[in-house]
Scaffold this motif. Sequence first.
Motif, mmCIF file in Angstrom:
data_model
loop_
_atom_site.group_PDB
_atom_site.id
_atom_site.type_symbol
_atom_site.label_atom_id
_atom_site.label_comp_id
_atom_site.label_asym_id
_atom_site.label_seq_id
_atom_site.Cartn_x
_atom_site.Cartn_y
_atom_site.Cartn_z
ATOM 1 N N THR A 6 54.889 -13.702 79.084
ATOM 2 C CA THR A 6 54.718 -12.446 78.349
ATOM 3 C C THR A 6 53.418 -12.323 77.560
ATOM 4 O OG1 THR A 6 55.753 -13.150 76.296
ATOM 5 C CG2 THR A 6 57.208 -12.354 78.016
ATOM 6 N N PHE A 7 52.891 -13.411 77.035
ATOM 7 C CA PHE A 7 51.813 -13.263 76.054
ATOM 8 C C PHE A 7 50.582 -12.531 76.596
ATOM 9 C CE2 PHE A 7 47.940 -14.799 73.966
ATOM 10 C CZ PHE A 7 48.155 -14.216 72.741
ATOM 11 N N TRP A 8 50.193 -12.854 77.804
ATOM 12 C CA TRP A 8 48.965 -12.279 78.380
ATOM 13 C C TRP A 8 49.173 -10.856 78.883
ATOM 14 C CZ3 TRP A 8 49.961 -11.040 83.401
ATOM 15 C CH2 TRP A 8 51.076 -11.668 83.972
ATOM 16 N N VAL A 9 50.429 -10.458 79.060
ATOM 17 C CA VAL A 9 50.697 -9.170 79.705
ATOM 18 C C VAL A 9 50.047 -7.984 78.982
ATOM 19 C CG1 VAL A 9 52.523 -7.563 80.375
ATOM 20 C CG2 VAL A 9 52.747 -9.972 80.888
ATOM 21 N N PRO A 10 50.253 -7.832 77.650
ATOM 22 C CA PRO A 10 49.626 -6.674 77.000
ATOM 23 C C PRO A 10 48.105 -6.684 77.067
ATOM 24 C CG PRO A 10 50.804 -8.037 75.414
ATOM 25 C CD PRO A 10 51.150 -8.551 76.750
ATOM 26 N N VAL A 11 47.499 -7.873 77.144
ATOM 27 C CA VAL A 11 46.036 -7.925 77.247
ATOM 28 C C VAL A 11 45.596 -7.246 78.539
ATOM 29 C CG1 VAL A 11 44.024 -9.425 77.320
ATOM 30 C CG2 VAL A 11 46.021 -10.104 75.988
ATOM 31 N N ILE A 12 46.224 -7.656 79.633
ATOM 32 C CA ILE A 12 45.901 -7.060 80.937
ATOM 33 C C ILE A 12 46.211 -5.558 80.918
ATOM 34 C CG2 ILE A 12 46.466 -7.120 83.407
ATOM 35 C CD1 ILE A 12 45.090 -9.624 82.497
ATOM 36 N N GLN A 13 47.385 -5.234 80.381
ATOM 37 C CA GLN A 13 47.793 -3.822 80.346
ATOM 38 C C GLN A 13 46.775 -2.988 79.593
ATOM 39 O OE1 GLN A 13 51.665 -4.237 78.595
ATOM 40 N NE2 GLN A 13 52.727 -4.179 80.556
ATOM 41 N N ALA A 14 46.321 -3.503 78.449
ATOM 42 C CA ALA A 14 45.381 -2.729 77.634
ATOM 43 C C ALA A 14 44.035 -2.613 78.337
ATOM 44 C CB ALA A 14 45.214 -3.382 76.267
ATOM 45 N N LEU A 15 43.574 -3.709 78.937
ATOM 46 C CA LEU A 15 42.289 -3.658 79.652
ATOM 47 C C LEU A 15 42.329 -2.612 80.757
ATOM 48 C CD1 LEU A 15 41.306 -7.429 79.977
ATOM 49 C CD2 LEU A 15 40.032 -5.653 78.783
ATOM 50 N N LEU A 16 43.415 -2.617 81.513
ATOM 51 C CA LEU A 16 43.496 -1.671 82.628
ATOM 52 C C LEU A 16 43.734 -0.251 82.121
ATOM 53 C CD1 LEU A 16 45.430 -3.816 85.215
ATOM 54 C CD2 LEU A 16 43.038 -3.151 85.273
ATOM 55 N N LEU A 17 44.534 -0.137 81.060
ATOM 56 C CA LEU A 17 44.806 1.200 80.517
ATOM 57 C C LEU A 17 43.517 1.859 80.044
ATOM 58 C CD1 LEU A 17 47.087 3.199 79.750
ATOM 59 C CD2 LEU A 17 47.130 2.132 77.513
ATOM 60 N N SER A 18 42.596 1.051 79.514
ATOM 61 C CA SER A 18 41.362 1.639 78.989
ATOM 62 C C SER A 18 40.480 2.173 80.115
ATOM 63 C CB SER A 18 40.596 0.612 78.159
ATOM 64 O OG SER A 18 40.130 -0.403 79.001
ATOM 65 N N GLU A 19 40.754 1.767 81.351
ATOM 66 C CA GLU A 19 39.991 2.305 82.478
ATOM 67 C C GLU A 19 40.555 3.630 82.955
ATOM 68 O OE1 GLU A 19 37.256 0.981 83.532
ATOM 69 O OE2 GLU A 19 37.412 -0.802 82.251
ATOM 70 N N ILE A 20 41.783 3.926 82.537
ATOM 71 C CA ILE A 20 42.451 5.126 83.030
ATOM 72 C C ILE A 20 42.060 6.325 82.188
ATOM 73 C CG2 ILE A 20 44.710 6.244 83.237
ATOM 74 C CD1 ILE A 20 45.824 3.654 84.224
ATOM 75 N N ARG A 21 41.617 7.386 82.845
ATOM 76 C CA ARG A 21 41.294 8.604 82.104
ATOM 77 C C ARG A 21 42.452 9.596 82.219
ATOM 78 N NH1 ARG A 21 38.848 5.848 80.146
ATOM 79 N NH2 ARG A 21 36.657 5.260 80.230
ATOM 80 N N LYS A 22 42.831 9.903 83.458
ATOM 81 C CA LYS A 22 43.882 10.896 83.668
ATOM 82 C C LYS A 22 45.243 10.312 83.287
ATOM 83 C CE LYS A 22 42.570 14.260 87.179
ATOM 84 N NZ LYS A 22 41.472 13.731 88.006
ATOM 85 N N GLY A 23 45.935 10.973 82.392
ATOM 86 C CA GLY A 23 47.279 10.545 82.040
ATOM 87 C C GLY A 23 47.316 9.391 81.049
ATOM 88 N N ASN A 24 46.176 9.109 80.429
ATOM 89 C CA ASN A 24 46.120 7.982 79.501
ATOM 90 C C ASN A 24 47.143 8.109 78.370
ATOM 91 O OD1 ASN A 24 45.139 6.630 76.995
ATOM 92 N ND2 ASN A 24 43.701 5.754 78.465
ATOM 93 N N ALA A 25 47.194 9.293 77.763
ATOM 94 C CA ALA A 25 48.108 9.476 76.634
ATOM 95 C C ALA A 25 49.556 9.329 77.076
ATOM 96 C CB ALA A 25 47.893 10.853 76.003
#
Lengths: 290, 438
Positions: free
Chosen positions: A84-103
């Motif tokens: 579990t520990f690394w999961v939010p790091v990856i999620q946040a890194l990838l989420l920051s690349e997303i423009r459409k539907g980010n919110a």
Amino acid sequence: MTIKRFSIPWMLILFLFPSVVCFLLFKYYPLLHMIYISLFDYSIVNPPGKFAGLTNYTGILTSATFWEAVSNTFVFFVLYLVLTFWVPVIQALLLSEIRKGNALFRFLYQLPTIMPMVAGVLIWKWMYNPDFGLLNYWLSFVGLGPYLWLNDLDITKLAIVLPSLFAGSGISLLLYYSAIRSVPTEILEAAKVDGAGPWKRMWTMLLPNIKFIIIIQFVTFMSGVLLAYDNIYVMTQGGPAGSTTVVSMLIVNTAFQQSRFGVSAAMSAFMFLVIALLTIIQNKISSVKD
Amino acid sequence: MKPNRIVEKGHRSLIITAYVVTIFFVVSAIIPVLWMLVSSLKTETDILAYPPKWTPSIPQSVQVTLDYSGVEERDALFYEKEAMKATWYPWMKNLRENIGEVKVTGVRDGQIIYRARTISSSFHVGQPLIVPSTLFNETQMNLKLPFIREQKLSDFEWFGEDGGEQASDGLFVSDAAISSKFQSFYSSTPLVEGKVTGIEERFSWIRMFDSYLALNKIAQDASGTLGFFQYFLNSTIVTLATVTIQLVLGGIAGYAISFLIKSKKWQFIWVMFFLATIMIPGISLLLPQYLLMKDLGLVNTLYAIILPHSAWGIVIFLFKGFFDQLPGELMQAARVDGASDFRIFSQIVVPLSYPVFTVVAVMTFIPVWNEFLWPLVVNNNPQFWTFTVALNDLQNKSSVQQNMVMASSLLSMVPLFIVFITSQKYIEKGVAFSGVKG
């Protein structure tokens, strides 16, 4: 005639007094009381009972149950770290690349956070049901199972940790995400000009920039795992055969089931020392950064 | 954005990965929530179906008509027993069928003389007591009728021998699954004196929500007339009281440290006095706090749950940090004008510090609403249980099926969901601003 009058700062006293009383009564006094109890073979009917010196402390160091709980806690720590520990790091890194539907995605990521942990565990417990559960049904398609998720010594710990992989990242995800957003765009642009591709920029620019938050979160994560109680209690109550009894659970059981208050208090003191140490480390790291 | 700008190499693969991974995690987190919602709408039969079904089936409402024409006239009690026998026994016999409710109508010479109605939540709550086995006889019902009446498990309405309305014509015994099972029960077991003239069944989707009603009935047994709302109320009282205490005590203490203490050294000492307590894990204080509550005589009250929350170091730290940023000149000017500290606090500081108050309120609400161990330890009287404790208790009850557990889990989410929807931006702000886990 200039007489410097000494006036009692009534306002200061009035404003601070309630909080001071509350902190003394509900934090400092219980802390001292805990240490006091740990020195006695404490009896609740006739307190404090027989003076025991440090025997409660030496007792737990030689108690097999205690070391089993410590080893269970350690296994949980490793499982949480790996799963579990690394999961939010990856999620946040990838989420920051997303423009459409980010919110929208950010909203959906936080949705499981608002479920009371007890309710979340109950859902998973129902999905783990060996006869009617969803998981065994799905696994049967790929020829696996059926598993006795919560009664099999080998996989029960995994079954407790697994829900956090999917539903445990809300707040830390937000932390990482806001840290990534605050990375100055100039350095990203500069890297782009220097020919670093988007993947490379992510690993070599963004990740190092949130390294500090990751370290802080790691210390928080460690105390979180050490203090985990609710999800384990609701899922298995420490069973089967004590295989999921962690130190925090042992503290509660020793006091409220076995009425061995002195021993429980000694373990509490041990826990306090570890958590205090972790908090101090965390503060040291924070102040280094500042 | 230019429509045909040059796409950087690797950009597309990153975007695709980002969407795939994000959607995977979001969907995996939402499936359990959906499963909870679906499960909470299932009937006792559906919940134990294998393979598990994603669409709950709609329960059937069974309507039985018993004709007493030609049978000698009796008192209301007799008919009530008749109706109960005609309801509870065949239902118990067909426990695995998807029955939502059973209505029994008594008819004499074309006039309705009684109506009885039992819904599935009442049946499933009462079943272990009223019809524990498939041993059905007259004396059984004589014994159980008082319980049915006392717990209001079945409605019974008696219109007198003269009858009420005209009974509808065209009655028939349907050959649908449940009806024919009921029919074969009535014809093989001579317990009911009236002649079965009609059995019909139809879909009754409203009975899908019976798991919620059953939940409430079970809670009423434990916590009093308010039922499940009692737990809801307790959690609300605990949470709102905690939030209020923290805003008031934390606010004034933060104000005192930030504005009334001039020396930096003393400010630091006071902040440390409060903040140092975050080093003490709750689990270590569980036993001494319990003993303290016992000494204060507060065990088994809501005060016992609320009071320890009045001492959260991080709250005072947050307030102090925020107040430090406020323009000092404003306070100075007010003081020169002769405003008291109360006025400065309530009319200048509070309106300027709206964000920090909201952040503290939200960041307090969520963990306190979700708190489990402390309310569990300090309360063993169901009347003072909070939601989470009640949830845990429910799952350990043998008479409770998973549809009820899921219904209660869903209910526990509702208040948090409302708070979350209305304050998501404050949560994000709070995280950015404190870096502290709630």
